[in-house]
Design an enzyme around this catalytic site. Structure first.
Site, PDB file in Angstrom:
ATOM      1  CB  CYS A   1     -31.786  12.782 -18.361  1.00  0.00           C
ATOM      2  SG  CYS A   1     -30.506  14.066 -18.355  1.00  0.00           S
TER       3      CYS A   1
ATOM      4  CD  GLU B   1     -29.793   9.730 -17.270  1.00  0.00           C
ATOM      5  OE1 GLU B   1     -29.610  10.969 -17.161  1.00  0.00           O
ATOM      6  OE2 GLU B   1     -29.839   9.148 -18.367  1.00  0.00           O
TER       7      GLU B   1
ATOM      8  CE  LYS C   1     -32.192   9.660 -21.328  1.00  0.00           C
ATOM      9  NZ  LYS C   1     -30.846  10.029 -20.840  1.00  0.00           N
TER      10      LYS C   1
HETATM   11  C1  ACM Z   1     -28.931  12.885 -20.515  1.00  0.00           C
HETATM   12  O1  ACM Z   1     -29.985  12.524 -21.045  1.00  0.00           O
HETATM   13  N1  ACM Z   1     -28.379  12.182 -19.553  1.00  0.00           N
HETATM   14  C2  ACM Z   1     -28.270  14.097 -20.940  1.00  0.00           C
END
Ligand code: ACM
Length: 267
Positions: free
Chosen positions: A142, A38, A109
């Site tokens: 993530c 990420e 995300k």
């Molecule tokens: C995260 O979502 N980078 C912990």
């Protein structure tokens, strides 16, 4: 299919350095699909949205993403890379699926972690599945790990391999992904970073331990916590086709969605 990850330590606010690090590590690679962490170009721990916008890339004119396309073209592979995506005044924590001829898909995300809520806009892209050489790929980022609905919705669309760029700071995700691979009978590639982002507003340490899990929850490989690692392995994506958990339990066919309406009803 040869798949893998590159775990490294991006330096905050040093996209040129981080881009070069990736290009060098992957320069002679032989793989079909490599997942990167990420926010691999910018680093993670932004102060606010002004700062994330400052380091974000517009995918239509990004020097660094263009270099990734060149790499994908030269090595005839696909990359999935996390990056801060700038769209005028919007900033998303995104992942690009990059093929030999350009960016094929961008996922933004959905579930922002902690202070990310002050730095990014919540993702607005649907969960879809992409095809790479006949293999179905799903992308999550993530903290999406904490929402089992994400893997399930991707798997229900036929995803055989879940790809997860990550910058993990909590210790739960790696083990949790074993469960995601048991209950959905899919592969999962988690590409995490390691090292620290030391900023005036605080310090975050990332947990490394990038991994590849097979359907049924078998851990094929887990990297060390604080070390660079490029790991590639051969998988048979067809192993994700059977959803049988026992002789008489198909984890998809046995679902009872008529009893799950609360899952899609906010109230
Ligand atoms: C995260 O979502 N980078 C912990």
């Amino acid at each position: 299919m040869k798949v893998g990850f590159y775990q490294f330590r991006p330096l905050f606010g040093r996209p040129k350095h981080n881009c070069k690090k990736i290009l060098t590590a992957l320069e002679n690679i032989d793989a079909d699909l490599v997942v990167l962490p990420e926010l691999a170009l910018s680093g993670y721990y932004f102060k606010d949205k002004n700062e994330s916008l400052k380091y974000a890339e517009d995918p239509d004119k990004s020097f660094h993403l263009d270099r990734m396309v060149e790499l994908a073209n030269k090595r005839n592979l696909h990359l999935i890379i996390g990056f801060a995506e700038k769209r005028i005044n919007e900033c998303y924590n995104s992942a690009a699926l990059i093929g030999p001829h350009g960016i094929e898909h961008i996922y933004r995300k959905t579930h922002l972690f902690n202070e990310e809520k002050f730095c990014f806009d919540p993702g607005d892209t649907p969960f879809i599945v992409n095809d790479i050489k006949g293999v179905k790929i799903g992308i999550m980022i993530c903290f999406d790990w904490a929402f089992p609905e994400v893997t399930r919705v991707l798997a229900l669309q036929g995803a055989q391999v879940i790809c997860q760029p990550a910058n993990l700071v909590l210790s739960f995700c790696q083990q949790t992904m074993l469960a995601r691979c048991i209950e959905n009978k899919v592969f999962a590639i988690t590409a995490n970073r390691y090292g620290m982002d030391k900023r005036p507003h605080g310090t975050l340490k990332f947990t490394g331990k990038s991994q590849i899990v097979a359907p049924g929850g078998k851990l094929l490989h887990r990297a060390a916590s604080q070390r660079d690692e490029l790991f590639i392995t051969e998988i048979n994506p067809r192993e994700a086709e059977s959803k049988m958990l026992t002789q008489h339990n198909d984890v998809f066919a046995d679902r009872r969605p008529e009893l799950y309406s609360l899952l899609t009803n906010k109230n």
